[in-house]
Write a protein that holds these residues in place. Structure first.
Motif, PDB file in Angstrom:
ATOM      1  N   SER A 175      10.277 -14.899   7.086  1.00  0.00           N
ATOM      2  CA  SER A 175      10.503 -14.363   6.158  1.00  0.00           C
ATOM      3  C   SER A 175      10.002 -12.730   6.450  1.00  0.00           C
ATOM      4  CB  SER A 175       9.005 -14.838   5.385  1.00  0.00           C
ATOM      5  OG  SER A 175       7.799 -14.252   6.331  1.00  0.00           O
ATOM      6  N   PRO A 176      10.136 -11.879   6.142  1.00  0.00           N
ATOM      7  CA  PRO A 176       9.572 -10.430   5.999  1.00  0.00           C
ATOM      8  C   PRO A 176       8.301 -10.323   6.819  1.00  0.00           C
ATOM      9  CG  PRO A 176      10.111 -10.286   3.902  1.00  0.00           C
ATOM     10  CD  PRO A 176      10.610 -11.661   4.167  1.00  0.00           C
ATOM     11  N   GLY A 177       8.163  -9.750   8.117  1.00  0.00           N
ATOM     12  CA  GLY A 177       7.372  -9.665   8.741  1.00  0.00           C
ATOM     13  C   GLY A 177       7.628 -10.563  10.763  1.00  0.00           C
ATOM     14  N   ASP A 206      -5.459  -5.655   0.519  1.00  0.00           N
ATOM     15  CA  ASP A 206      -4.009  -5.075   1.032  1.00  0.00           C
ATOM     16  C   ASP A 206      -3.033  -5.197  -0.440  1.00  0.00           C
ATOM     17  OD1 ASP A 206      -4.766  -7.526   0.340  1.00  0.00           O
ATOM     18  OD2 ASP A 206      -2.683  -8.919   1.650  1.00  0.00           O
ATOM     19  N   LYS A 207      -3.558  -5.705  -1.363  1.00  0.00           N
ATOM     20  CA  LYS A 207      -2.854  -5.668  -2.698  1.00  0.00           C
ATOM     21  C   LYS A 207      -2.755  -4.276  -3.199  1.00  0.00           C
ATOM     22  CE  LYS A 207      -0.802  -9.931  -1.811  1.00  0.00           C
ATOM     23  NZ  LYS A 207      -1.142  -9.947  -0.291  1.00  0.00           N
ATOM     24  N   ALA A 208      -4.605  -4.228  -3.524  1.00  0.00           N
ATOM     25  CA  ALA A 208      -4.375  -2.951  -4.272  1.00  0.00           C
ATOM     26  C   ALA A 208      -3.836  -1.615  -3.811  1.00  0.00           C
ATOM     27  CB  ALA A 208      -5.972  -2.153  -3.752  1.00  0.00           C
ATOM     28  N   LEU A 209      -3.441  -1.329  -1.838  1.00  0.00           N
ATOM     29  CA  LEU A 209      -2.905  -0.460  -1.595  1.00  0.00           C
ATOM     30  C   LEU A 209      -1.045  -0.778  -1.841  1.00  0.00           C
ATOM     31  CD1 LEU A 209      -3.754  -0.536   2.280  1.00  0.00           C
ATOM     32  CD2 LEU A 209      -4.061   0.998  -0.036  1.00  0.00           C
ATOM     33  N   GLN A 210      -0.385  -2.058  -2.094  1.00  0.00           N
ATOM     34  CA  GLN A 210       0.864  -2.000  -2.909  1.00  0.00           C
ATOM     35  C   GLN A 210       0.823  -1.800  -3.887  1.00  0.00           C
ATOM     36  OE1 GLN A 210       3.495  -3.808  -1.677  1.00  0.00           O
ATOM     37  NE2 GLN A 210       4.077  -5.291  -4.106  1.00  0.00           N
ATOM     38  N   TYR A 211      -0.442  -1.055  -4.624  1.00  0.00           N
ATOM     39  CA  TYR A 211      -0.078  -0.506  -5.472  1.00  0.00           C
ATOM     40  C   TYR A 211      -0.462   0.897  -5.963  1.00  0.00           C
ATOM     41  CZ  TYR A 211       1.921  -5.469  -7.260  1.00  0.00           C
ATOM     42  OH  TYR A 211       2.649  -6.217  -8.167  1.00  0.00           O
ATOM     43  N   LYS A 212      -0.404   1.764  -5.110  1.00  0.00           N
ATOM     44  CA  LYS A 212      -0.911   2.723  -4.778  1.00  0.00           C
ATOM     45  C   LYS A 212      -0.697   3.209  -4.063  1.00  0.00           C
ATOM     46  CE  LYS A 212      -4.502   3.593  -7.323  1.00  0.00           C
ATOM     47  NZ  LYS A 212      -4.214   4.329  -8.431  1.00  0.00           N
ATOM     48  N   ILE A 213       0.462   2.563  -2.918  1.00  0.00           N
ATOM     49  CA  ILE A 213       1.313   3.680  -1.416  1.00  0.00           C
ATOM     50  C   ILE A 213       2.492   3.251  -1.719  1.00  0.00           C
ATOM     51  CG2 ILE A 213       1.215   4.692   0.662  1.00  0.00           C
ATOM     52  CD1 ILE A 213      -1.427   5.474  -0.256  1.00  0.00           C
ATOM     53  N   PRO A 214       3.608   3.950  -2.464  1.00  0.00           N
ATOM     54  CA  PRO A 214       4.681   3.575  -2.326  1.00  0.00           C
ATOM     55  C   PRO A 214       5.771   2.794  -0.644  1.00  0.00           C
ATOM     56  CG  PRO A 214       4.476   5.345  -3.333  1.00  0.00           C
ATOM     57  CD  PRO A 214       3.365   5.472  -2.304  1.00  0.00           C
ATOM     58  N   SER A 215       4.895   3.880   0.353  1.00  0.00           N
ATOM     59  CA  SER A 215       5.447   3.589   1.541  1.00  0.00           C
ATOM     60  C   SER A 215       5.385   2.052   2.012  1.00  0.00           C
ATOM     61  CB  SER A 215       5.332   4.726   2.263  1.00  0.00           C
ATOM     62  OG  SER A 215       3.919   4.558   2.655  1.00  0.00           O
ATOM     63  N   PHE A 216       3.908   1.745   1.276  1.00  0.00           N
ATOM     64  CA  PHE A 216       3.507   0.430   2.040  1.00  0.00           C
ATOM     65  C   PHE A 216       3.616  -0.826   1.251  1.00  0.00           C
ATOM     66  CE2 PHE A 216      -0.309  -2.979   1.701  1.00  0.00           C
ATOM     67  CZ  PHE A 216      -0.815  -3.016   2.993  1.00  0.00           C
ATOM     68  N   ASN A 217       4.219  -1.645   1.685  1.00  0.00           N
ATOM     69  CA  ASN A 217       4.516  -3.509   0.941  1.00  0.00           C
ATOM     70  C   ASN A 217       3.856  -4.865   1.434  1.00  0.00           C
ATOM     71  OD1 ASN A 217       6.284  -2.511  -1.225  1.00  0.00           O
ATOM     72  ND2 ASN A 217       7.649  -1.832   0.790  1.00  0.00           N
ATOM     73  N   THR A 218       3.871  -5.333   1.184  1.00  0.00           N
ATOM     74  CA  THR A 218       2.837  -6.199   0.930  1.00  0.00           C
ATOM     75  C   THR A 218       4.141  -7.896   0.694  1.00  0.00           C
ATOM     76  OG1 THR A 218       0.996  -7.570   1.674  1.00  0.00           O
ATOM     77  CG2 THR A 218       1.190  -6.712  -0.311  1.00  0.00           C
ATOM     78  N   VAL A 219       3.489  -8.480   1.101  1.00  0.00           N
ATOM     79  CA  VAL A 219       4.367  -9.960   0.919  1.00  0.00           C
ATOM     80  C   VAL A 219       3.848 -11.357   0.916  1.00  0.00           C
ATOM     81  CG1 VAL A 219       4.961 -10.265   2.977  1.00  0.00           C
ATOM     82  CG2 VAL A 219       6.498 -10.879   1.029  1.00  0.00           C
ATOM     83  N   GLN A 220       3.573 -12.009  -0.451  1.00  0.00           N
ATOM     84  CA  GLN A 220       2.947 -13.472  -0.005  1.00  0.00           C
ATOM     85  C   GLN A 220       4.711 -14.066  -0.371  1.00  0.00           C
ATOM     86  OE1 GLN A 220       1.232 -14.760  -4.264  1.00  0.00           O
ATOM     87  NE2 GLN A 220      -0.353 -15.662  -2.159  1.00  0.00           N
ATOM     88  N   THR A 221       4.910 -15.201   1.629  1.00  0.00           N
ATOM     89  CA  THR A 221       5.962 -15.347   1.663  1.00  0.00           C
ATOM     90  C   THR A 221       5.685 -17.453   0.145  1.00  0.00           C
ATOM     91  OG1 THR A 221       4.612 -16.922   3.117  1.00  0.00           O
ATOM     92  CG2 THR A 221       5.954 -14.382   3.599  1.00  0.00           C
TER      93      THR A 221
END
Length: 946
Positions: free
Chosen positions: A193-195, A136-151
């Motif tokens: 938090s987000p989500g 999931d963190k790899a996608l965060q830095y490859k797909i602009p429309s994808f976001n993930t969060v560590q709360t």
């Protein structure tokens, strides 16, 4: 159901007769197999298509038939059968074939250039190149429309970080593994938090080294795949090569010297029989150590919250404690995580036309995180004298508070077994998928500080039916000085079983159809905690699941779809899909989708568009979750609220409606350009309208009158507030996606490539008024407040862009990626009605926020260096966030009172304390998030090919 069975039977019989079978393999000029090639028996509608190994089989009418082999970008060939049973073909091409994508159509697969929908395709090497330890963190830095969060505040959220596509929440992206639905997580996000209020599949559980590529369909796809596909679909395609294997060792550390990572992964495979089958397996072990980023705590703020009645001495006590522990003993950041991951993917050819396939995965994660430190002036020994014996952790064995732990165990599994066959040009795919996720918790180093007279109970230890001495275990004060310090608060479990039948056929060179059905049953379980974890107020920091709130809940649904794809001309494609779903708990949903694509200028430009309706069924988590919830209330510290479900007696008393499905309308319009083999770009506009969006309400407190059913529920359950799920709002989200590439630029003896991708949110907002239940509206409150709206609409970056450069020269490969995170905005709890801080008269108070919080735009730069030491050994160094960029936020005045607060240093400091828990969460604020708060991370990996 009977009609569908009859149709499938008739189709199977009608196309079951043939005169001669011809098989073969189709390759390109380099000898690589070509999937998706069309084969037509000339003068008929009889056809077939090659599989992913380039193999085909077709039954022809006679030995003199002529076969036509055609594919986009390749020269068409006509070959006479002449009684041959095997015909292998090599297609000449002046263009480069793009990868075949599985998502986007339920008819036959297409290449990315011929699809009518926007699909991102990420091969495995691009995921690995990020240096991120989880998928999931790899996608965060490859797909602009994808976001993930560590709360910032973890609890159960530490087991699984929220993620989403296009700001739509984690529950509106459907996750597939090899085209089959992956199970949801058991976790329901209930923190502010987000989500919040949603759940999603645990994609971080999938080992990166097991992935061949990832396909992300950025378009509504409920008609094709069912519920959860409002924002898009992510299909994770697993490695299937039986001959290539490798061992990878990874290690890393942050620039602060913590957050150490270590991991080892093995990916390998083998053939089965005489090239009739394969299996590919991955074993992955990793551990990430704690990374702590606490803030310095303000003594005056602590005094304001915990001063109590001993005003004269308390402030000095607080200052004395903070002189020894400036962070008040708090630990917040990235928790310690250990994970073991196992995955296998395989297939076997029973005959030329028939294969069986399977994949299975199991993941175990152990996460150790912490609650807020209970300081000695927060949990005072004058109120709890026994704590001096429980926690003698200060100077000379004195009591100096305690730090409750939160430990989570996650088990996730999924498996699919399927059967594919071809007959008379018909492609049949039957499969069964199962999956589940269990999360159980432990809370240690705390206590149950409640005075509870539990009902008299006894344990018949000798089984004689008589109450003997020592067998009475209730009827007295069980807690406080008799309290345990370790608790089992229970957990949650989710599982599903899915059966699929998918049938597709190329009717002619222009038309293909697909239809099928899916049956799914789901089970959600709330696991009861031990008595001490919930009795009275339960364990301090995280209360367990009470028996009346626990149980096992299930439902089933049946769905069917029909899909047709027609190439009206060589350039003009139209694709349509309809779907009907029937759920056992809320009824039916009918959705449809229409998409089209037109190519011109010799295929260099492509116009594409789609319009669809969609739906998302409420999850069982949202329908049945009910529990006590510890949360931070600004100015009041940690309070206990209640989350009540929509089918409970309390919900009936409060007249809270039961949940219904969300409905959506999704429009996408885009243009793509392939200037040549090295330059291409796509731009897509999207507009997503969601009606009856399901949200977890804000905390609804007592009324001024104090005599309503709401007040009775709060009093009877000793709660400060209640929250619940409700179809509360309609929303609209629109934006633009950009993807551009320029590669193979000659520079010296190496090759340079650039990539630019971005997402810009045009609008993300509520459409119309909030739909408040009558009792909430009558109490002058709302289920959606400013804090909630910010979490829904502005807590993700307004825009995000990734500019990358790659340079390969000799044995070296260099990569530099810059990720631009646009601003995020929050309306933190505690920033409403601040007139008292500046002596105001509440003239501008309407219940909204006087101050907002905005995280500023930042760029994170990642550097990667790869060195191929030998043909088998590759060394990779990743320095992520090489410039040590950290999130920064500032207050934003929203009212005249807000402006006055910012002009008064003392008032601004108080506002700061309100949203950071007196400085404990100074970097991110208690509710906030932007990007990683850990700073620079250095990772080194060694990969050895087997």
């Amino acid at each position: 159901m009977k009609k569908l069975t009859f149709i499938l039977f008739v189709l199977s019989v009608c196309f079951g007769f043939s005169q001669q079978t011809v098989t073969g393999v189709i390759r390109d000029a380099d000898g690589s197999p070509l999937p998706g090639v069309n084969i037509i028996e000339k003068g008929t509608s009889n056809g077939a298509t090659t599989d992913f190994d380039g193999k085909y089989s077709i039954d022809v009418s006679n030995a003199e038939s002529i076969l036509i082999f055609s594919y986009v970008g390749f020269n068409t060939q006509e070959i006479s059968v002449n009684s041959k049973t095997v015909i292998d073909v090599t297609l000449a091409s002046g263009a480069q074939l793009e990868e075949i994508i599985l998502v986007g159509s339920r008819a036959l697969p297409r290449s990315n250039t011929t699809s009518s929908l926007p699909v991102d395709v990420l091969p495995a090497n691009e995921l690995v190149s990020t240096g991120q330890i989880t998928f999931d963190k790899a996608l965060q830095y490859k797909i602009p429309s994808f976001n993930t969060v560590q709360t910032p505040v973890n609890d159960a959220t530490s087991l699984l970080d929220p993620y989403e596509i296009r700001n739509m929440g984690p529950s509106r992206t459907l996750i597939l593994v090899n085209g089959k639905r992956k199970n949801l997580s058991a976790l329901l996000y209930t923190q502010t938090s987000p989500g919040r209020g949603e759940t999603g599949a645990d994609i971080s559980a999938i080992p990166t080294d097991a992935i061949k590529r990832v396909e992300i369909l950025r378009d509504g796809a409920s008609a094709q795949y069912g519920s959860d596909a409002i924002a898009g679909v992510m299909n994770i395609v697993l490695k299937d090569n039986p001959e290539e294997g490798s061992v990878t060792f990874r290690s890393g550390i942050t620039s602060e010297g913590d957050g150490e990572t270590i991991g080892i992964s093995l990916n390998n495979g083998a053939k089965i029989g005489d090239d009739k089958g394969f299996f590919n397996y991955t074993i992955d072990f990793s551990k990430v150590s704690l990374a702590n980023r606490p803030g310095d705590v303000d003594a005056e703020g602590e005094f304001s919250d915990f001063g109590g009645t001993r005003v004269g001495e308390r402030l000095e006590d607080i200052r004395d404690f903070l002189s020894r522990r400036p962070d008040a003993g708090n630990i917040n950041g990235s928790p310690e995580t250990a994970a073991s991951k196992f995955l296998v993917n395989g297939g076997y050819d029973i005959s030329e036309n028939t294969e069986i396939y399977m994949n299975a995965a199991y993941v175990y994660k152990k996460v150790n995180s912490f609650a807020n430190f209970r300081t000695p002036y927060w949990r005072d020994i004058q109120d709890f004298p026994y704590l001096a014996d429980f926690f003698p952790n200060g100077p000379g064995g004195s009591y100096e508070g305690y730090l409750p732990t939160f430990e989570g165990d996650l088990n996730d599994y999924n498996a699919t077994v399927g059967f594919k066959t071809k007959k008379n040009g018909w492609n049949y795919d039957l499969s069964y998928t199962t999956g589940g996720n269990t999360q159980t918790y432990s809370v240690n180093n705390t206590h149950n500080g409640n005075s509870v007279l539990s009902p008299l109970t006894w344990n018949d230890a000798n089984n004689d039916g008589i109450v003997d001495p020592g067998e009475v275990i209730g009827g007295a004060d069980l807690y406080r000085e008799r309290s345990p310090i370790s608790f089992d608060p229970g957990g949650t479990r989710f599982s599903h079983n899915v059966g699929n039948i998918d049938i597709a056929k190329l009717l002619s060179d222009q038309v293909s159809i697909g239809f099928g059905a899916e049956f799914r049953n789901e089970t959600f379980e709330i696991i009861e905690g031990d008595l001490a974890s919930y009795d009275g107020g339960g364990s301090d920091s995280f209360a367990g699941n009470r028996p009346e709130n626990s149980g096992k809940f299930n439902r089933y649904n049946f769905g069917g779809y029909f899909d047709i794809s027609a190439d009206i001309t060589e350039d003009f494609l139209v694709n349509g899909t309809i779907r009907l779903e029937d759920y056992s708990d809320f009824g039916e949903a009918f959705v449809w989708k229409l998409s089209s694509r037109y190519k011109f200028l010799e295929d260099k430009l492509t116009l594409r568009a789609s319009v669809s309706t969609g739906f998302r069924a409420p999850t069982l988590h949202q329908i049945f979750t009910q529990r006590a919830q510890f949360s931070f209330v600004p100015g009041q510290g940690i309070q206990v609220g209640g989350l009540i479900n929509n089918v409970s007696p309390q919900a009936r008393l409060l007249d809270i409606p039961q949940l219904d499905a969300e409905e959506s309308t999704n429009i996408t319009v885009g243009i793509g350009a392939k200037i040549n083999r090295n330059i291409n770009f796509t731009i897509d506009y999207y507009n997503i309208a969601v009606d009856d969006r399901i949200v977890l309400s804000t905390e609804i407190g007592a009324t001024a009158a104090g005599n309503t059913p709401l007040d009775d529920v709060l009093t009877d359950n000793n709660l400060s507030d209640v929250s619940f799920f409700v179809n509360a709002i309609d929303t609209r989200t629109s934006g633009i996606d950009l993807v551009a590439n320029y590669k193979n630029i000659e520079l010296g003896t190496g090759k340079l490539g650039f990539s630019l991708s971005g997402n810009y949110t045009l609008e993300n907002e509520r459409d119309g008024d909030v739909k408040n239940p009558a009792l909430v509206a009558q109490a002058g409150q709302s289920v959606v407040n400013d804090t909630q709206e910010a979490l829904f609409f502005t807590s993700r970056p307004e825009f995000k862009a990734i500019l990358g450069a790659n340079y390969d020269i000799g044995k070296f490969g260099f990569s530099l990626n810059n990720t631009l995170f646009g601003p995020t905005k929050f309306r933190n709890q505690g920033l409403q009605d601040l007139e008292g801080l500046v002596g105001g008269d509440a003239a501008d108070s309407d219940g909204g926020s006087d101050l907002g919080v905005e995280f500023m735009t930042k760029v994170v730069t990642d550097l990667a260096i790869n060195y191929s030491a030998t043909d088998k050994l590759t060394i990779a160094l990743n320095v992520n966030n090489i410039l040590d960029v950290l999130p920064e936020w500032e207050f934003e005045a929203l009212t005249p009172t807000g402006t006055a607060v910012l002009n008064d240093p003392a008032a601004e400091k108080t506002a700061f304390n309100l949203i950071t828990f007196n400085g404990r969460y100074s970097q991110m604020s208690y509710d906030g998030y932007h990007f990683s708060q850990l700073g620079t991370m250095i990772n080194l990996s060694l990969n050895y090919k087997l």
